[in-house]
Design an enzyme around this catalytic site. Structure first.
Site, PDB file in Angstrom:
ATOM      1  N   HIS A 155     -13.403  -0.082   4.943  1.00 43.57           N
ATOM      2  CA  HIS A 155     -13.661  -1.398   4.360  1.00 43.57           C
ATOM      3  C   HIS A 155     -14.931  -1.987   4.972  1.00 43.57           C
ATOM      4  CE1 HIS A 155      -9.865  -1.267   2.370  1.00 43.57           C
ATOM      5  NE2 HIS A 155      -9.138  -1.391   3.470  1.00 43.57           N
ATOM      6  N   ASN A 184       0.851  -1.179   0.000  1.00 41.14           N
ATOM      7  CA  ASN A 184       0.000   0.000   0.000  1.00 41.14           C
ATOM      8  C   ASN A 184       0.896   1.241   0.000  1.00 41.14           C
ATOM      9  OD1 ASN A 184      -1.775   2.143   0.714  1.00 41.14           O
ATOM     10  ND2 ASN A 184      -3.191   0.658   1.604  1.00 41.14           N
TER      11      ASN A 184
END
Length: 376
Positions: free
Chosen positions: A348, A214
């Site tokens: 998420h 990431n």
């Protein structure tokens, strides 16, 4: 002085006795119904257990149906879902070839990882005006320098690998002893530079073929690679020759720092390949899972890798995927196997993702490992 009728006391005592008998009878009938017909099938936990039941046995068909009949996560309490999942662990898992092939065909039509998982010179020619996944108004012009960074074509093809392991970072992996089983897979995906030092190898293994990074990790831990280049390179060396995968075209902020990863590895003459997610693949995968009820600002990297693995591998096994504060036995676990740092709330939809994985497991499309392993 008033006369007390003794028959009245006898009537009152008799009524109380009848009421008590009625309550006891009702409780006994209710208990018998729960034992014989209740969802938890209490007798399962007390009968003599002779080992795993066969996949297609009547018992296992019933247990899988109990998972599949829960259409949305809110239909049952979390503890009830855990009980059903724990009961299903008595059954051997086997791939349902027809179900798996049908699911993979759907993924092929919507997403097509063997052609579009990464940006390549074939799917992103020189001069392409590439749209970002999130910053849809942003355009990245593929110039000669960037074009040379792309592989000529996808390095993987459909069902190339027999058995794949996708390793999440959940605390469910701690004390799982799944390292050997993970290492035995033909291809292993890992998410976001997880630690695989000797301290963790018994539970998580070491084999790695693709590891995602990431860009926020690069920004926060390695100062955008403006100075901390060697420490970053040393971290990647832990994964030996694993390919490095980044979402360079997720948004405009990710691009420069993701491209620097390629420069760093080239400067240190590393054999590790660097790939970039194709933004349209990420869009298509997000749309697909949205149609199955995964509503989130962004789906997790783990879900993206699982989706890709289902096309690239014949058989897919998931480790370290669990989105609840307790394991299926009701014991509290840490968020990650290496720390207890919680994710940003609302970003998420991890419980929904795991719920879908449990369904796929019950349908024989992939296998979710949430207990201890006894590999090889």
């Amino acid at each position: 002085m008033r006369y007390a009728d003794p028959s009245a006391n006898r009537d009152l005592l008799g009524n109380r006795t009848l009421l008590f008998i009625f309550i006891c009878a009702f409780a006994l009938v209710t208990l018998l119904q729960q034992i014989l017909y209740g969802r938890n099938y209490i007798k399962r936990y007390f009968e003599f257990y002779e080992g795993p039941f066969e996949y297609n046995s009547t018992r296992c068909l019933e247990l899988r149906h109990e998972i599949l009949e829960v259409k949305v996560l809110s239909m049952v309490k979390q503890s009830e879902l855990f009980d059903r999942w724990k009961s299903l662990q008595m059954c051997k898992w086997a791939m349902n070839i027809s179900e798996a092939n049908q699911f993979k065909s759907t993924l092929s039509r919507c997403c097509n990882a063997p052609a579009f998982l990464f940006t390549t010179q074939k799917n992103t020619p020189l001069g392409t005006k590439l749209k970002y996944e999130v910053d849809t108004s942003g355009i990245y012009h593929i110039n000669q320098e960037i074009f040379r960074m792309f592989p000529k074509d996808m390095p993987y093809y459909r069902s190339q690998f027999k058995k794949c392991a996708v390793v999440g970072n959940g605390g469910i992996l701690k004390n799982s002893r799944c390292g050997r089983e993970i290492n035995s897979a033909d291809f292993v995906f890992r998410c976001n530079l997880p630690p695989i030092s000797e301290k963790y190898t018994m539970d998580v293994g070491v084999k790695t073929d693709v590891v995602t990074v990431n860009p926020s990790i690069i920004t926060e831990r390695f100062h955008k690679l403006e100075k901390w280049r060697r420490p970053f390179y040393r971290v990647l060396q832990v994964y030996e020759n694993a390919s490095v995968l980044l979402p360079a075209f997720y948004n405009t902020r990710n691009t420069d720092v993701s491209i620097r990863v390629k420069y760093v590895l080239d400067d240190f003459e590393s054999p590790q390949a660097v790939y970039y997610f194709h933004p349209q693949y990420l869009v298509n995968v997000s749309r697909y899972w949205l149609s199955l009820g995964v509503r989130a600002k962004r789906i997790s990297t783990g879900l993206i890798l699982v989706t890709a693995a289902l096309e690239l591998c014949e058989e897919v096994h998931l480790f370290g995927f669990w989105a609840f504060p307790m394991n299926p036995s009701g014991l509290y676990i840490t968020h990650h196997y290496y720390d207890n740092v919680k994710p940003r709330p609302g970003f998420h939809a991890m419980p929904s993702e795991i719920f879908n994985f449990l369904h796929l497991h019950s349908r024989g499309i992939l296998r979710v490992h949430t207990g201890t392993c006894s590999c090889c």
